[in-house]
Design a protein around this motif. Structure first.
Motif, short mmCIF file in Angstrom:
data_model
loop_
_atom_site.label_atom_id
_atom_site.label_comp_id
_atom_site.label_asym_id
_atom_site.label_seq_id
_atom_site.Cartn_x
_atom_site.Cartn_y
_atom_site.Cartn_z
N ASP A 149 0.81 -1.22 0.00
CA ASP A 149 0.00 0.00 0.00
C ASP A 149 0.85 1.26 0.00
O ASP A 149 0.34 2.37 -0.08
N ASP A 187 -2.51 -21.60 -6.90
CA ASP A 187 -3.58 -21.09 -6.03
C ASP A 187 -3.07 -20.84 -4.62
O ASP A 187 -3.64 -20.02 -3.89
N VAL A 188 -2.01 -21.51 -4.23
CA VAL A 188 -1.40 -21.24 -2.93
C VAL A 188 -0.54 -19.98 -3.02
O VAL A 188 -0.60 -19.09 -2.17
N ALA A 238 -0.97 -17.52 -4.79
CA ALA A 238 -1.80 -16.32 -4.90
C ALA A 238 -2.12 -15.70 -3.55
O ALA A 238 -2.58 -14.57 -3.47
N LEU A 239 -1.87 -16.45 -2.47
CA LEU A 239 -2.11 -15.88 -1.13
C LEU A 239 -1.03 -14.87 -0.74
O LEU A 239 -1.21 -14.07 0.18
N LYS A 278 0.93 -11.70 -0.66
CA LYS A 278 0.65 -10.31 -1.04
C LYS A 278 1.93 -9.49 -1.12
O LYS A 278 1.91 -8.28 -1.04
N LYS A 323 4.20 -22.73 4.00
CA LYS A 323 3.89 -23.47 2.78
C LYS A 323 5.15 -23.85 2.01
O LYS A 323 5.10 -24.70 1.13
N GLY A 354 7.11 -0.05 -12.06
CA GLY A 354 6.19 -0.61 -11.07
C GLY A 354 5.15 -1.50 -11.75
O GLY A 354 4.80 -2.56 -11.26
N GLU A 355 4.68 -1.05 -12.92
CA GLU A 355 3.67 -1.83 -13.63
C GLU A 355 4.29 -3.13 -14.19
O GLU A 355 3.61 -4.15 -14.26
N ALA A 381 3.91 -5.82 -11.76
CA ALA A 381 2.54 -6.34 -11.70
C ALA A 381 2.25 -7.26 -12.88
O ALA A 381 1.58 -8.28 -12.74
N ARG A 421 1.13 -11.32 -12.83
CA ARG A 421 -0.06 -11.80 -13.52
C ARG A 421 0.28 -12.82 -14.60
O ARG A 421 -0.39 -13.84 -14.74
N GLN A 461 1.12 -16.08 -13.16
CA GLN A 461 -0.12 -16.76 -12.74
C GLN A 461 -0.80 -17.42 -13.94
O GLN A 461 -1.29 -18.54 -13.85
N SER A 462 -0.84 -16.69 -15.06
CA SER A 462 -1.51 -17.24 -16.26
C SER A 462 -0.87 -18.55 -16.68
O SER A 462 -1.56 -19.46 -17.13
N PHE A 481 -1.81 -21.26 -13.90
CA PHE A 481 -3.19 -21.74 -14.02
C PHE A 481 -3.47 -22.28 -15.42
O PHE A 481 -4.62 -22.48 -15.80
N ARG A 499 -3.44 -20.95 -18.36
CA ARG A 499 -4.16 -20.14 -19.34
C ARG A 499 -3.28 -19.82 -20.54
O ARG A 499 -3.74 -19.53 -21.62
N ARG A 519 -12.20 -13.25 2.79
CA ARG A 519 -10.96 -13.80 2.29
C ARG A 519 -10.54 -15.03 3.09
O ARG A 519 -10.14 -16.05 2.55
N SER A 551 -9.38 -23.52 -3.79
CA SER A 551 -8.96 -22.31 -3.08
C SER A 551 -9.77 -21.16 -3.65
O SER A 551 -9.31 -20.44 -4.52
N SER A 574 -8.41 -17.64 -4.41
CA SER A 574 -7.17 -17.50 -5.17
C SER A 574 -7.16 -18.35 -6.42
O SER A 574 -6.12 -18.61 -7.00
N ASP A 575 -8.32 -18.79 -6.86
CA ASP A 575 -8.43 -19.52 -8.12
C ASP A 575 -9.22 -18.65 -9.11
O ASP A 575 -10.34 -18.24 -8.82
N PRO A 576 -8.63 -18.38 -10.28
CA PRO A 576 -9.29 -17.47 -11.21
C PRO A 576 -10.67 -17.96 -11.66
O PRO A 576 -11.49 -17.16 -12.12
N ILE A 583 -4.96 -13.40 -12.04
CA ILE A 583 -5.05 -13.11 -13.49
C ILE A 583 -6.25 -12.23 -13.84
O ILE A 583 -7.08 -12.60 -14.67
N TYR A 614 -0.05 3.64 -10.88
CA TYR A 614 0.85 3.97 -11.96
C TYR A 614 0.84 5.46 -12.27
O TYR A 614 1.37 5.87 -13.30
#
Lengths: 426, 298
Positions: free
Chosen positions: A71, A245-246, A248-249, A251, A263, A388-389, A392, A396, A399-400, A403, A405, B129, B151, B154-156, B245, B262
């Motif tokens: 933050d 999925d783990v 993703a917790l 932060k 974990k 910074g972007e 991010a 992402r 993650q794709s 998962f 994707r 959450r 989960s 945390s699962d899309p 995602i 940003y």
């Protein structure tokens, strides 16, 4: 004549007033605000230094404000827009260029040798806080990237420690072996660091590519990125790292890291964070270098200022704020309170004063930094606007892939497109 | 003549004096910032440097070149389309139950309303959450039946639905409005219909619903606007990322990221104005269609 007399009297009154004000000003209460990111351990140490400073300068009181890294920057941006920044601000290498060039920070050169004591600093550690030739930040400590790992777990499992020298493929093998040896449900060898900016930067540097070029472009190709994503996809398949999925917790803060949540046994972190991690973890943690290329390969790590103190351009009390800044980085007593939680003190004078007071953990960190100092390479070019972007997008895209994707090859292409766009927009 | 205008002005003056706090708030805190944001939407304002005029560039990018806009629009519409009907259906069902004159009605009413009071708060989103995490309460419950839950947050595939559920759970305020509406339905209509042999379902379809349509209409409009504006749950549950995602990247969250993450305040202002246009259009559409299904008794 009359007029002149009035004038003279007014002048007298005026100067009497200004004299009085001058005296009043020296004792007038000054309220400063300081703002930093970090966990509770850092807050405790920082508040102790603030208290000591107030004790020595009774007219100055300091209000500390702190939030987590996640933050921190949105809040700082909001405060900057509202001309309401704290006087003293913790700054990161990744943001100091943006804030300095947008004129939100005060150049500190005029204070050096007066309120600002940099006598224990080497030229290179001062240079780390310079933007376009002026000092905008003073290093709060030296650090480097570091694996922070649960030494107890590794020793108990009898697996070779993830220690230098270790190639990326060895790292993959050892962490997979740890997952198997521990055999506990919900536990994996390492966190998924496919999302880690520092991890990627080190990996790229080891292939001779900077994350960002001098011109502010992304330094690697879509093929490089595809390989990076594929490496971590293999890690997931082999069970070496946590599933998506783990992960993703997480932060991005110490208390939500896979290591702290129990974990995984390895975190891709910074050496100074050992203090924060150890405060939240029961087992004995240790530091190790990030993996490198195959055996004998050069490390992509570098020594860097872990963070700076900067002064807001809008501060009403530049003298007092700089004095406070100087107290943090140059006063041996403050140094002892801070320890090495923000990294190894940049001032040699403070370092000498602090070293004998360090506990076992502090010594480990000191040893680590001196161990790596002949293995690291130069500081890379600073991250450009939009960096910074990029971080991010990395999270992402990783993650794709996790998962399923995107395939690693698709992810490499998409990542490069998005990152190029983000950097061109600034 | 002059005297009478002065007198009239004096009469108005006191009225304006009483209106002053509201007027000051409206011009200073609503209209002023709104106009400023309209101006900023045509600039490259970055929060720190003075804004520079870029014409329609922000709008052009949003409408033609920004893949994340497409993602966030899809997520937002899905959220609106799912959460509004479910929430209203649920609210109506509970209102019907409560309307049957059970004992302790005020207590139940308060209890059911409670989630709405808590709903917008950060604490509930944090709780959500935890409840839907991989090792959260929901999965512990499912484990009793031998079901291994996902989960959820945390699962899309599921993250957005947990937010829909959170929204449905806060059915309190439309429920109260439905309950008030049900109280307005004249009892003799039901009596007459019963005598004619109408079943409970027929009475519901042909008496309750038609008389309730103005209330339903009101709830639909209000809840739709609320759903478009939803921000807090996604922000907290995804930690501000809209992840995993982009699965929970609400349009408002994307807007926030661009603005404060940003430092593209100009672009974010343009995003905000497009949201205003979309909400206005959807609301106008509901008003237009209302002619065909909303019955006013007089």
């Amino acid at each position: 004549m009359d007029r002149l007399r009035v004038g003279r009297r007014a002048l007298l009154v005026g100067s009497a007033l200004s004299l009085g004000m001058g005296r009043a000003r020296a004792q007038a209460p000054v309220r400063l605000r300081s703002y930093w990111w970090g966990a509770k351990e850092r807050a405790d140490r920082t508040e102790r230094v603030n208290a000591l400073f107030t004790q020595r300068n009774p007219n100055i009181t300091i209000t500390g404000e702190t939030v987590g890294w996640g933050d921190y920057w949105t809040r700082l941006a909001t405060q900057a827009a509202g001309r309401n920044m704290a006087d003293l601000i913790q700054m990161d290498f990744g943001y100091i260029f943006e804030y300095a060039r947008r004129k939100a920070l005060l150049p500190l050169d005029p204070f050096v040798g007066k309120q600002l004591d940099l006598s224990g600093f080497t030229q290179s550690s001062i240079a780390g806080g310079k933007v376009d030739g002026k000092i905008y930040g003073v290093s709060l400590g030296l650090n480097s990237t570091s694996l922070i790992y649960d030494r107890t777990a590794w020793e108990k499992a009898g697996i070779v420690l993830p220690d230098w020298p270790m190639s990326w493929s060895e790292f993959a093998r050892r962490t997979a072996a740890l997952t198997k040896a521990v055999g506990r449900e919900g536990f994996w060898g390492t966190s998924d660091a496919g999302n880690s900016g520092p991890g990627l930067e080190v990996w790229l540097k080891e292939r001779g590519k900077p994350m960002y070029t001098e011109e502010g472009k992304f330094g690697a190709s879509a093929e490089d990125m595809a390989e990076w994503f594929a490496y971590w996809q293999d890690m997931r398949t082999s069970g070496a790292c946590v599933p998506p999925d783990v992960q993703a917790l997480d932060k991005g803060e110490i208390d939500t890291s896979m290591l702290t949540l129990g974990k995984a046994s390895v975190s891709f972190a910074n050496s100074n964070q050992l203090v924060g991690y150890q405060a939240l973890n029961k087992s004995r943690l240790d530091l190790a270098m990030y993996p490198a290329g195959e055996k004998g390969g050069k490390s992509g790590q570098f020594l860097k200022p872990s963070q700076f103190w900067s002064v807001a351009a809008t501060t009403k009390y530049p003298d007092e704020t700089v004095k406070l800044l100087s107290f943090f980085v140059a006063d041996p007593d403050a140094g002892k309170l801070l320890g090495v939680e923000r990294g190894i003190p940049a001032s040699s004078l403070v370092r000498e004063a602090v070293a004998p007071t360090l506990d076992d953990m502090g010594k480990r960190m000191l040893d680590y930094v001196s161990f790596i100092s002949d293995k690291v390479s130069d500081l890379p070019p600073p991250p450009p606007r939009g960096a910074g972007e990029v971080l991010a997008v990395l999270v992402r895209t990783n993650q794709s892939v996790g998962f399923k994707r995107l395939t690693p090859a698709q992810a490499g292409k998409q990542f490069l497109t998005e990152v190029t766009d983000a950097l061109s927009r600034g | 003549m002059a005297k009478s205008t002065a007198w009239r002005w004096r009469g108005h003056a006191s009225a304006y004096l009483f209106l002053l706090p509201w007027l000051a708030g409206f011009f200073g805190l609503t209209l002023g910032p709104a106009l400023a944001s309209l101006y900023l939407s045509f600039t490259n304002y970055d929060l720190m440097e003075p804004p520079g005029w870029v014409g329609l560039a922000n709008y052009v990018r949003i409408l033609t070149a920004d893949a994340k806009v497409a993602d966030s629009v899809r997520v937002t519409f899905l959220y609106v389309v799912l959460s509004v009907p479910f929430k209203l259906g649920f609210a109506l069902a509970i209102a019907l139950v409560l309307n049957r004159g059970i004992r302790g009605l005020p207590l139940y009413r308060a209890l059911f309303y409670l989630p709405s009071l808590l709903g917008a708060s950060v604490a509930v989103a944090v709780l959500w959450r935890k409840v839907f995490a991989g090792d959260g309460l929901v999965n512990q419950f499912l484990a009793w039946f031998g079901i291994e839950g996902a989960s959820w947050v945390s699962d899309p595939d599921y993250a957005l639905y947990t937010l829909v559920l959170l929204s449905v759970w806060q059915f309190g305020s439309p429920m109260i409005i439905f309950l008030a509406g049900l109280r307005q339905v004249p009892g003799e209509l039901y009596e007459a219909a019963s005598l004619d042999g109408a079943s409970a379902l027929q009475r519901f379809r042909n008496i309750t619903i038609p008389i309730l349509t103005p209330v339903i209409f009101f709830n639909v409009v209000v809840q739709t606007i609320e759903a478009f504006k939803a921000f807090t749950p996604a922000f907290i549950v995804s930690g501000g990322t809209g992840g995993p995602i982009n699965a929970t990247l609400f349009y408002t969250l994307y807007l926030y990221q661009e603005a404060f993450g940003y430092l593209r305040m100009g672009y974010a202002a343009a995003l905000a104005w497009l949201l205003v246009v979309v909400i206005a259009a959807v609301t106008a559409l509901s008003f237009l269609t209302s002619k065909f299904w909303v019955h006013y008794e007089d």
